[in-house]
Write an enzyme that holds these catalytic residues in place. Sequence first.
Site, PDB file in Angstrom:
ATOM      1  N   ARG A 133     125.866 -17.591  38.807  1.00 38.67           N
ATOM      2  CA  ARG A 133     125.847 -18.951  39.371  1.00 38.67           C
ATOM      3  C   ARG A 133     127.009 -19.241  40.314  1.00 38.67           C
ATOM      4  O   ARG A 133     127.360 -20.383  40.553  1.00 38.67           O
ATOM      5  CB  ARG A 133     125.804 -20.014  38.271  1.00 38.67           C
ATOM      6  N   LYS A 155     127.600 -21.444  55.368  1.00 36.35           N
ATOM      7  CA  LYS A 155     126.170 -21.118  55.248  1.00 36.35           C
ATOM      8  C   LYS A 155     126.035 -19.630  54.953  1.00 36.35           C
ATOM      9  O   LYS A 155     126.602 -18.801  55.671  1.00 36.35           O
ATOM     10  CB  LYS A 155     125.442 -21.399  56.562  1.00 36.35           C
ATOM     11  N   GLU A 197     128.864 -17.266  72.347  1.00 35.77           N
ATOM     12  CA  GLU A 197     129.068 -18.391  71.413  1.00 35.77           C
ATOM     13  C   GLU A 197     130.407 -19.094  71.720  1.00 35.77           C
ATOM     14  O   GLU A 197     130.531 -20.301  71.555  1.00 35.77           O
ATOM     15  CB  GLU A 197     129.029 -17.918  69.953  1.00 35.77           C
ATOM     16  N   LYS A 239     134.517 -25.225  65.476  1.00 35.58           N
ATOM     17  CA  LYS A 239     133.446 -25.120  64.472  1.00 35.58           C
ATOM     18  C   LYS A 239     133.879 -25.823  63.188  1.00 35.58           C
ATOM     19  O   LYS A 239     133.108 -26.572  62.582  1.00 35.58           O
ATOM     20  CB  LYS A 239     133.070 -23.665  64.185  1.00 35.58           C
ATOM     21  N   GLU A 249     124.577 -30.282  57.980  1.00 36.69           N
ATOM     22  CA  GLU A 249     123.766 -30.350  59.192  1.00 36.69           C
ATOM     23  C   GLU A 249     122.744 -31.482  59.187  1.00 36.69           C
ATOM     24  O   GLU A 249     121.531 -31.264  59.218  1.00 36.69           O
ATOM     25  CB  GLU A 249     123.071 -29.009  59.472  1.00 36.69           C
ATOM     26  N   ARG A 253     126.575 -31.639  63.480  1.00 34.35           N
ATOM     27  CA  ARG A 253     126.529 -30.168  63.445  1.00 34.35           C
ATOM     28  C   ARG A 253     125.433 -29.645  64.364  1.00 34.35           C
ATOM     29  O   ARG A 253     125.482 -28.496  64.800  1.00 34.35           O
ATOM     30  CB  ARG A 253     126.336 -29.688  61.997  1.00 34.35           C
ATOM     31  N   ASN A 257     123.944 -26.296  68.052  1.00 34.90           N
ATOM     32  CA  ASN A 257     122.695 -25.648  68.462  1.00 34.90           C
ATOM     33  C   ASN A 257     122.485 -25.667  69.973  1.00 34.90           C
ATOM     34  O   ASN A 257     121.417 -25.310  70.447  1.00 34.90           O
ATOM     35  CB  ASN A 257     121.492 -26.305  67.775  1.00 34.90           C
ATOM     36  N   HIS A 260     120.401 -23.077  71.686  1.00 38.71           N
ATOM     37  CA  HIS A 260     119.663 -22.373  70.635  1.00 38.71           C
ATOM     38  C   HIS A 260     118.160 -22.685  70.605  1.00 38.71           C
ATOM     39  O   HIS A 260     117.409 -21.932  70.001  1.00 38.71           O
ATOM     40  CB  HIS A 260     120.290 -22.634  69.263  1.00 38.71           C
ATOM     41  N   HIS A 264     116.465 -19.309  70.480  1.00 40.20           N
ATOM     42  CA  HIS A 264     115.681 -18.855  69.323  1.00 40.20           C
ATOM     43  C   HIS A 264     114.262 -18.478  69.744  1.00 40.20           C
ATOM     44  O   HIS A 264     113.689 -17.503  69.247  1.00 40.20           O
ATOM     45  CB  HIS A 264     115.603 -19.955  68.258  1.00 40.20           C
ATOM     46  N   HIS A 277     121.523 -11.813  69.489  1.00 38.88           N
ATOM     47  CA  HIS A 277     121.412 -13.263  69.376  1.00 38.88           C
ATOM     48  C   HIS A 277     122.197 -13.986  70.490  1.00 38.88           C
ATOM     49  O   HIS A 277     121.678 -14.870  71.166  1.00 38.88           O
ATOM     50  CB  HIS A 277     121.890 -13.699  67.985  1.00 38.88           C
TER      51      HIS A 277
HETATM   52  N1  LIG Z   1     126.222 -18.133  58.374  1.00 37.96           N
HETATM   53  C1  LIG Z   1     126.280 -18.663  59.570  1.00 37.96           C
HETATM   54  O1  LIG Z   1     126.695 -19.802  59.757  1.00 37.96           O
HETATM   55  C2  LIG Z   1     125.848 -17.830  60.732  1.00 37.96           C
HETATM   56  C3  LIG Z   1     126.142 -18.246  62.038  1.00 37.96           C
HETATM   57  C4  LIG Z   1     125.788 -17.426  63.104  1.00 37.96           C
HETATM   58  C5  LIG Z   1     125.131 -16.218  62.858  1.00 37.96           C
HETATM   59  N2  LIG Z   1     124.858 -15.845  61.582  1.00 37.96           N
HETATM   60  C6  LIG Z   1     124.191 -14.561  61.292  1.00 37.96           C
HETATM   61  O2  LIG Z   1     125.020 -13.513  61.765  1.00 37.96           O
HETATM   62  C7  LIG Z   1     124.210 -12.370  62.000  1.00 37.96           C
HETATM   63  C8  LIG Z   1     124.692 -11.656  63.254  1.00 37.96           C
HETATM   64  O3  LIG Z   1     126.005 -11.228  63.054  1.00 37.96           O
HETATM   65  P1  LIG Z   1     126.690 -10.135  64.003  1.00 37.96           P
HETATM   66  O4  LIG Z   1     126.388 -10.465  65.417  1.00 37.96           O
HETATM   67  O5  LIG Z   1     128.087 -10.027  63.564  1.00 37.96           O
HETATM   68  O6  LIG Z   1     125.835  -8.816  63.741  1.00 37.96           O
HETATM   69  P2  LIG Z   1     126.018  -7.573  62.736  1.00 37.96           P
HETATM   70  O7  LIG Z   1     126.623  -8.000  61.467  1.00 37.96           O
HETATM   71  O8  LIG Z   1     124.695  -6.913  62.713  1.00 37.96           O
HETATM   72  O9  LIG Z   1     127.055  -6.630  63.497  1.00 37.96           O
HETATM   73  C9  LIG Z   1     126.694  -6.107  64.758  1.00 37.96           C
HETATM   74  C10 LIG Z   1     126.951  -4.602  64.836  1.00 37.96           C
HETATM   75  O10 LIG Z   1     128.348  -4.394  64.949  1.00 37.96           O
HETATM   76  C11 LIG Z   1     128.762  -3.372  64.036  1.00 37.96           C
HETATM   77  N3  LIG Z   1     130.165  -3.678  63.716  1.00 37.96           N
HETATM   78  C12 LIG Z   1     130.636  -4.704  62.971  1.00 37.96           C
HETATM   79  N4  LIG Z   1     131.955  -4.748  63.010  1.00 37.96           N
HETATM   80  C13 LIG Z   1     132.364  -3.709  63.788  1.00 37.96           C
HETATM   81  C14 LIG Z   1     133.619  -3.226  64.223  1.00 37.96           C
HETATM   82  N5  LIG Z   1     134.760  -3.875  63.915  1.00 37.96           N
HETATM   83  N6  LIG Z   1     133.646  -2.131  64.995  1.00 37.96           N
HETATM   84  C15 LIG Z   1     132.506  -1.497  65.356  1.00 37.96           C
HETATM   85  N7  LIG Z   1     131.285  -1.916  65.010  1.00 37.96           N
HETATM   86  C16 LIG Z   1     131.220  -3.009  64.233  1.00 37.96           C
HETATM   87  C17 LIG Z   1     127.805  -3.475  62.920  1.00 37.96           C
HETATM   88  O11 LIG Z   1     127.740  -2.240  62.270  1.00 37.96           O
HETATM   89  C18 LIG Z   1     126.490  -3.816  63.626  1.00 37.96           C
HETATM   90  O12 LIG Z   1     125.856  -2.658  64.074  1.00 37.96           O
HETATM   91  C19 LIG Z   1     122.782 -12.865  62.056  1.00 37.96           C
HETATM   92  O13 LIG Z   1     122.082 -12.429  60.911  1.00 37.96           O
HETATM   93  C20 LIG Z   1     122.907 -14.381  62.030  1.00 37.96           C
HETATM   94  O14 LIG Z   1     121.824 -15.009  61.369  1.00 37.96           O
HETATM   95  C21 LIG Z   1     125.203 -16.624  60.533  1.00 37.96           C
HETATM   96 ZN   LIG Z   2     124.194 -18.793  67.527  1.00 35.68          ZN
END
Ligand SMILES: NC(=O)c1ccc[n+]([C@@H]2O[C@H](COP(=O)([O-])OP(=O)(O)OC[C@H]3O[C@@H](n4cnc5c(N)ncnc54)[C@H](O)[C@@H]3O)[C@@H](O)[C@H]2O)c1
Ligand SMILES: [Zn+2]
Length: 375
Positions: A133, A155, A197, A239, A249, A253, A257, A260, A264, A277
């Site tokens: 939990r 999130k 971003e 942020k 949100e 917040r 977007n 987006h 999206h 993305h």
């Molecule tokens: N929780 C939230 O508020 C929130 C906000 C925005 C996005 N997200 C989520 O984030 C995700 C995207 O995250 P991302 O863009 O970081 O993608 P990711 O986590 O897939 O990382 C991108 C690539 O970079 C590589 N990588 C990571 N760190 C590295 C480093 N230091 N050196 C070399 N390679 C490295 C990873 O292996 C991967 O192949 C999506 O699933 C999205 O939904 C969440």
């Molecule tokens: Zn985004």
Amino acid sequence: MLSYIAITMSSPPPLPDPVRLTVRTSSGSYTIEIAPESSRRLSALLDAAGVPARRFVVSTQTVWRFHGERLQGVTAEDPILIPDGERFKHLATVGRIYDALIRAGADRASAIVAVSGGVTGDVAGFAAATYLRGIPVVQVPTTLLAQVDSAVGGKVGVNHPLGKNLIGAFHPPATVVIDPELLATLPRREFRAGLYEVVKYGVIASRPLFDLTSQNLAALFARDASALLPVVAESCRIKAAIVEQDERETGVRRTLNFGHTAGHALEAVTKYRRFRHGEAIGYGMLAASALAAARGVFPEADRAELASLITKMGPLPAVADLSAAEVVEATKRDKKVIAGRLHFVLPAAIGSTTIVGDVTLEELTEALVGIGLKG
Ligand SMILES: NC(=O)c1ccc[n+]([C@@H]2O[C@H](COP(=O)([O-])OP(=O)(O)OC[C@H]3O[C@@H](n4cnc5c(N)ncnc54)[C@H](O)[C@@H]3O)[C@@H](O)[C@H]2O)c1
Ligand SMILES: [Zn+2]
């Protein structure tokens, strides 16, 4: 003849000063430490933040191969390495984390330390939100996107075969430790994806951040810590300030977007395969600003400046083969259409936005055609 070769021993530039932010949430507050080499001081930082002493690192093979060594001392437990990539952001991967935690006898006095990009941060955060939990999670983001966006705000969650991020929770981190040096190994395209971003934060809330980004593009792409630190810190500050006002949100917040709605939809029509993305958000910002400029609510000079920065940042995947009508259809499926009108975050100037509820599908089609999609 004698010739002299002067060798100047230049000392490395001084490291930029660390920045510490505090984020208030409904359940307490947490700090974001943004400092070069902070990942090398992780144990001490976690001790200072009161993170339970039994710590389980969740990371991926890729990240661990590059940075595992500097994180060796964080825990005596074996790292839990999970498969990498958006297609593994599902409940089965959360299950693998539960398995490892249960086998190791992790209890309520344990914490998860997510050392990773946004995918693993979201997955590990969701495991932490639900295991027994809820146990604390620490976010140590390793992509630019994770450092400026996903690690802040609480999130967490995973995808369902029928849609992205459909399963999740609000689980604010115990603390966030951001080391810009971890970005040195990030592929250029991933880095650029995160930078869109950053541009978004500039447009919605900070002309100085926009200028700082656009004036330091080369140093940022070179991962120069003194260029990165202020940009990452200002993005996190924006942020955090928005999330503090609207944790769940319901209002402000939504300004996050910006870019987006169309972004999206572009990701959806290309089945999440063509764009990172951030790249889709690059196009989404171009579309939203074209639409706002056409309405006369966004000065043309600002629109041109934003478009020029996005172009300068580097190549975006092609969109000329995509039909604007199909992308508009996809925004409808995203449930953002009420009575044939779209809710939309529009830029009012570089540094401020306005939310409107009356964008017509024709206006959006026209804006998409304006940025290069098929009419
Ligand atoms: N929780 C939230 O508020 C929130 C906000 C925005 C996005 N997200 C989520 O984030 C995700 C995207 O995250 P991302 O863009 O970081 O993608 P990711 O986590 O897939 O990382 C991108 C690539 O970079 C590589 N990588 C990571 N760190 C590295 C480093 N230091 N050196 C070399 N390679 C490295 C990873 O292996 C991967 O192949 C999506 O699933 C999205 O939904 C969440
Ligand atoms: Zn985004």
